[in-house]
Write a protein that holds these residues in place. Structure first.
Motif, PDB file in Angstrom:
ATOM      1  N   SER A  78     -98.431 -21.470 -24.450  1.00 52.59           N
ATOM      2  CA  SER A  78     -98.404 -21.610 -25.903  1.00 52.59           C
ATOM      3  C   SER A  78     -97.857 -20.361 -26.576  1.00 52.59           C
ATOM      4  CB  SER A  78     -99.815 -21.902 -26.432  1.00 52.59           C
ATOM      5  OG  SER A  78     -99.861 -21.765 -27.844  1.00 52.59           O
ATOM      6  N   HIS A  79     -96.916 -20.567 -27.501  1.00 52.55           N
ATOM      7  CA  HIS A  79     -96.391 -19.438 -28.254  1.00 52.55           C
ATOM      8  C   HIS A  79     -97.388 -18.943 -29.298  1.00 52.55           C
ATOM      9  CE1 HIS A  79     -95.573 -22.855 -30.913  1.00 52.55           C
ATOM     10  NE2 HIS A  79     -95.443 -21.997 -31.901  1.00 52.55           N
ATOM     11  N   ILE A  80     -98.503 -19.677 -29.468  1.00 49.09           N
ATOM     12  CA  ILE A  80     -99.514 -19.295 -30.466  1.00 49.09           C
ATOM     13  C   ILE A  80    -100.580 -18.399 -29.856  1.00 49.09           C
ATOM     14  CG2 ILE A  80    -101.305 -20.160 -32.039  1.00 49.09           C
ATOM     15  CD1 ILE A  80     -99.606 -22.728 -32.275  1.00 49.09           C
ATOM     16  N   ASP A  81    -101.189 -18.858 -28.740  1.00 48.97           N
ATOM     17  CA  ASP A  81    -102.294 -18.093 -28.162  1.00 48.97           C
ATOM     18  C   ASP A  81    -102.173 -17.860 -26.666  1.00 48.97           C
ATOM     19  OD1 ASP A  81    -102.780 -20.596 -27.126  1.00 48.97           O
ATOM     20  OD2 ASP A  81    -104.649 -20.926 -28.209  1.00 48.97           O
ATOM     21  N   GLY A  82    -101.053 -18.263 -26.066  1.00 50.21           N
ATOM     22  CA  GLY A  82    -100.845 -18.014 -24.648  1.00 50.21           C
ATOM     23  C   GLY A  82    -101.494 -19.010 -23.717  1.00 50.21           C
ATOM     24  N   ALA A  83    -102.195 -20.012 -24.266  1.00 50.57           N
ATOM     25  CA  ALA A  83    -102.854 -21.013 -23.424  1.00 50.57           C
ATOM     26  C   ALA A  83    -101.818 -21.847 -22.677  1.00 50.57           C
ATOM     27  CB  ALA A  83    -103.739 -21.918 -24.275  1.00 50.57           C
ATOM     28  N   MET A  84    -102.172 -22.313 -21.489  1.00 50.52           N
ATOM     29  CA  MET A  84    -101.272 -23.132 -20.694  1.00 50.52           C
ATOM     30  C   MET A  84    -101.360 -24.589 -21.119  1.00 50.52           C
ATOM     31  SD  MET A  84     -99.793 -20.918 -18.863  1.00 50.52           S
ATOM     32  CE  MET A  84     -98.851 -22.003 -17.787  1.00 50.52           C
ATOM     33  N   ILE A  85    -100.215 -25.234 -21.293  1.00 46.78           N
ATOM     34  CA  ILE A  85    -100.146 -26.655 -21.645  1.00 46.78           C
ATOM     35  C   ILE A  85     -99.316 -27.367 -20.590  1.00 46.78           C
ATOM     36  CG2 ILE A  85     -99.454 -28.343 -23.386  1.00 46.78           C
ATOM     37  CD1 ILE A  85     -99.415 -24.927 -24.616  1.00 46.78           C
ATOM     38  N   GLU A  86     -99.857 -28.414 -20.015  1.00 47.99           N
ATOM     39  CA  GLU A  86     -99.144 -29.213 -19.028  1.00 47.99           C
ATOM     40  C   GLU A  86     -98.717 -30.522 -19.691  1.00 47.99           C
ATOM     41  OE1 GLU A  86    -101.844 -29.576 -15.770  1.00 47.99           O
ATOM     42  OE2 GLU A  86    -101.438 -27.539 -15.033  1.00 47.99           O
ATOM     43  N   LEU A  87     -97.421 -30.627 -19.970  1.00 51.34           N
ATOM     44  CA  LEU A  87     -96.894 -31.787 -20.689  1.00 51.34           C
ATOM     45  C   LEU A  87     -96.185 -32.709 -19.708  1.00 51.34           C
ATOM     46  CD1 LEU A  87     -96.569 -33.039 -23.544  1.00 51.34           C
ATOM     47  CD2 LEU A  87     -94.356 -31.869 -23.693  1.00 51.34           C
ATOM     48  N   THR A  88     -96.833 -33.811 -19.380  1.00 50.24           N
ATOM     49  CA  THR A  88     -96.223 -34.847 -18.549  1.00 50.24           C
ATOM     50  C   THR A  88     -95.642 -35.918 -19.467  1.00 50.24           C
ATOM     51  OG1 THR A  88     -98.227 -36.188 -18.464  1.00 50.24           O
ATOM     52  CG2 THR A  88     -97.984 -34.473 -16.778  1.00 50.24           C
ATOM     53  N   PRO A  89     -94.789 -36.787 -18.942  1.00 53.74           N
ATOM     54  CA  PRO A  89     -94.333 -37.914 -19.765  1.00 53.74           C
ATOM     55  C   PRO A  89     -95.495 -38.741 -20.300  1.00 53.74           C
ATOM     56  CG  PRO A  89     -92.954 -37.703 -17.827  1.00 53.74           C
ATOM     57  CD  PRO A  89     -94.086 -36.732 -17.651  1.00 53.74           C
ATOM     58  N   GLU A  90     -96.509 -38.953 -19.467  1.00 51.25           N
ATOM     59  CA  GLU A  90     -97.663 -39.750 -19.884  1.00 51.25           C
ATOM     60  C   GLU A  90     -98.447 -39.062 -20.993  1.00 51.25           C
ATOM     61  OE1 GLU A  90     -96.336 -40.847 -15.864  1.00 51.25           O
ATOM     62  OE2 GLU A  90     -96.884 -38.911 -16.761  1.00 51.25           O
ATOM     63  N   TYR A  91     -98.611 -37.745 -20.880  1.00 52.16           N
ATOM     64  CA  TYR A  91     -99.361 -37.008 -21.892  1.00 52.16           C
ATOM     65  C   TYR A  91     -98.584 -36.945 -23.208  1.00 52.16           C
ATOM     66  CZ  TYR A  91    -102.375 -33.344 -23.853  1.00 52.16           C
ATOM     67  OH  TYR A  91    -103.231 -32.624 -24.652  1.00 52.16           O
ATOM     68  N   SER A  92     -97.256 -36.845 -23.127  1.00 54.27           N
ATOM     69  CA  SER A  92     -96.434 -36.865 -24.335  1.00 54.27           C
ATOM     70  C   SER A  92     -96.636 -38.172 -25.098  1.00 54.27           C
ATOM     71  CB  SER A  92     -94.948 -36.697 -23.981  1.00 54.27           C
ATOM     72  OG  SER A  92     -94.128 -36.830 -25.119  1.00 54.27           O
ATOM     73  N   VAL A  93     -96.680 -39.298 -24.358  1.00 50.86           N
ATOM     74  CA  VAL A  93     -96.926 -40.598 -24.992  1.00 50.86           C
ATOM     75  C   VAL A  93     -98.336 -40.652 -25.572  1.00 50.86           C
ATOM     76  CG1 VAL A  93     -97.185 -43.073 -24.556  1.00 50.86           C
ATOM     77  CG2 VAL A  93     -95.231 -41.833 -23.607  1.00 50.86           C
ATOM     78  N   GLU A  94     -99.312 -40.134 -24.829  1.00 49.32           N
ATOM     79  CA  GLU A  94    -100.700 -40.124 -25.310  1.00 49.32           C
ATOM     80  C   GLU A  94    -100.818 -39.364 -26.627  1.00 49.32           C
ATOM     81  OE1 GLU A  94    -104.907 -38.035 -24.025  1.00 49.32           O
ATOM     82  OE2 GLU A  94    -103.580 -38.736 -22.432  1.00 49.32           O
ATOM     83  N   ILE A  95    -100.162 -38.208 -26.709  1.00 52.48           N
ATOM     84  CA  ILE A  95    -100.188 -37.415 -27.942  1.00 52.48           C
ATOM     85  C   ILE A  95     -99.568 -38.203 -29.091  1.00 52.48           C
ATOM     86  CG2 ILE A  95     -99.301 -35.349 -29.083  1.00 52.48           C
ATOM     87  CD1 ILE A  95     -99.337 -34.005 -26.275  1.00 52.48           C
ATOM     88  N   GLN A  96     -98.409 -38.807 -28.830  1.00 53.27           N
ATOM     89  CA  GLN A  96     -97.708 -39.526 -29.898  1.00 53.27           C
ATOM     90  C   GLN A  96     -98.478 -40.773 -30.334  1.00 53.27           C
ATOM     91  OE1 GLN A  96     -93.166 -39.372 -29.646  1.00 53.27           O
ATOM     92  NE2 GLN A  96     -93.717 -38.838 -27.554  1.00 53.27           N
TER      93      GLN A  96
END
Length: 368
Positions: free
Chosen positions: A116-134
């Motif tokens: 994360s460019h905000i706090d340095g936390a790790m984010i794992e973005l899969t195609p499935e997770y991208s759909v879940e977020i949207q």
């Protein structure tokens, strides 16, 4: 819930006039979507965005997932309720951040891992997770997660990213659960026309509601973007909307409409507006220049926006005095101008005079 109705094709170009029907209303095409990356079009209220003539806006999966968090957006009623925009919304998948934030991410077959460019936390973005977020955001159009690479690049790098984008598109399609969201695939393939055509054909064989051309306007010459667009659009389904992502200057919009593109988005109207740069039919105006100091004329005589109720001299004063009203007013003007250009394009297509319309605009902009 979704339908794309083509009403007319220009007689001498590839320009198309249509309507993209969504649960939150129709989108007239060709059309331009203001960019509201973090749930806001920068510096402009949602009512002011509507007053510019916009039909649809864009939000960003990556940024909204980080802040305030997609579950927070869901609890606030979704992106429509949270932002106050009751028209259609398209959300990008986070794929562009694979390109723009390449220094802080790692791409594997399974996912993109960001810091994360905000706090340095790790984010794992899969195609499935991208759909879940949207799906939590509740947008009308969900974009698939794709792999965007910087250009120019070695052919094997482009081929690898294109093939991964196709596989990820299928994973996104399989992960989707909401019937009230359209899903758009994204064509990749760099500046290689054969790869672009191959990608378009493979994605067209899948059941998407629309198709985007991605990975352009990332530093290549405009002529290269036009060449790739012209090669790609004939391979896409005629009966579905075509979206050129992240484009661009007014001339780029019109040149791409002539090649069969229906939808656009870009930060340029608001970013340039915040920096004192106004779009007009007579070409760009740099309001900080001293020549405008005592100029009593509006930016454009026939523009209905609130900025054009004021003089160029007053607008220049606002920028030089660092008053926030200056960037606000010029952003509104630029957004209005883009919508006026698109409305003119729609009218010209209906009258089979789109080529003439483009020639007139180019002459005014000094692009002829």
């Amino acid at each position: 819930m979704f339908d794309f109705q083509l009403s007319h094709r220009d007689a001498t170009t590839g320009a198309r006039r249509g309507v993209f029907v969504t649960p939150h209303g129709p989108v007239q095409t060709p059309g331009f979507m203001p960019v509201g990356t973090q749930g806001t079009v920068k510096g402009v209220t949602i009512d002011q965005v509507a007053a510019t003539g916009a039909h649809m806006i864009l939000g960003n999966t990556y940024h909204l997932a980080l802040r305030p968090g997609h579950e927070t957006v869901r609890r606030l009623g979704g992106l429509h309720a949270m932002s106050g925009w009751d028209g259609p919304i398209l959300t990008d998948s986070g794929g562009f951040q694979v390109f723009s934030l390449d220094a802080i991410n790692k791409v594997t077959e399974q996912q993109v891992t960001f810091r994360s460019h905000i706090d340095g936390a790790m984010i794992e973005l899969t195609p499935e997770y991208s759909v879940e977020i949207q799906e939590a955001l509740g947008s009308d159009v969900v974009m698939v997660l794709d792999h965007v690479v910087a250009l120019p690049a070695e052919k094997e790098v482009v081929v690898d990213a294109m093939a991964r984008s196709i596989r990820w598109a299928k994973r996104c399609l399989d992960a989707a659960t909401r019937d009230d969201q359209a899903r758009f695939a994204i064509v990749q393939g760099g500046l290689d026309t054969e790869l672009r055509m191959q990608c378009a054909r493979e994605l067209s064989a899948m059941d998407f509601n629309g198709y985007a051309v991605g990975g352009l306007s990332v530093g290549e010459a405009p002529s290269e973007m036009y060449r790739i667009t012209e090669a790609t659009t004939p391979e896409l389904p005629v009966e579905k909307p075509r979206y050129l992502m992240g484009v661009g200057r007014p001339i780029d919009l019109l040149e791409s409409v002539a090649r069969g593109i229906d939808l656009f988005d870009c930060v340029m109207p608001t970013r340039n507006g915040r920096n004192g740069f106004g779009f007009t039919d007579a070409g760009p105006i740099k309001l900080r220049n001293a020549v405008h100091r005592e100029d009593t004329r509006p930016l454009e005589e026939d523009c209905p926006c609130i900025a054009c109720r004021h003089s160029r001299g007053y607008l220049r004063h606002l920028f030089n005095a660092k008053e926030m009203l200056g960037p606000i007013l010029l952003s509104i003007h630029n957004l209005t101008y883009y919508q006026r250009v698109m409305q003119g394009a729609r009218d010209a297509i209906e009258q089979d005079r789109f080529a003439e319309y483009v020639a007139d605009k180019k002459a005014g902009w000094g692009e002829a």
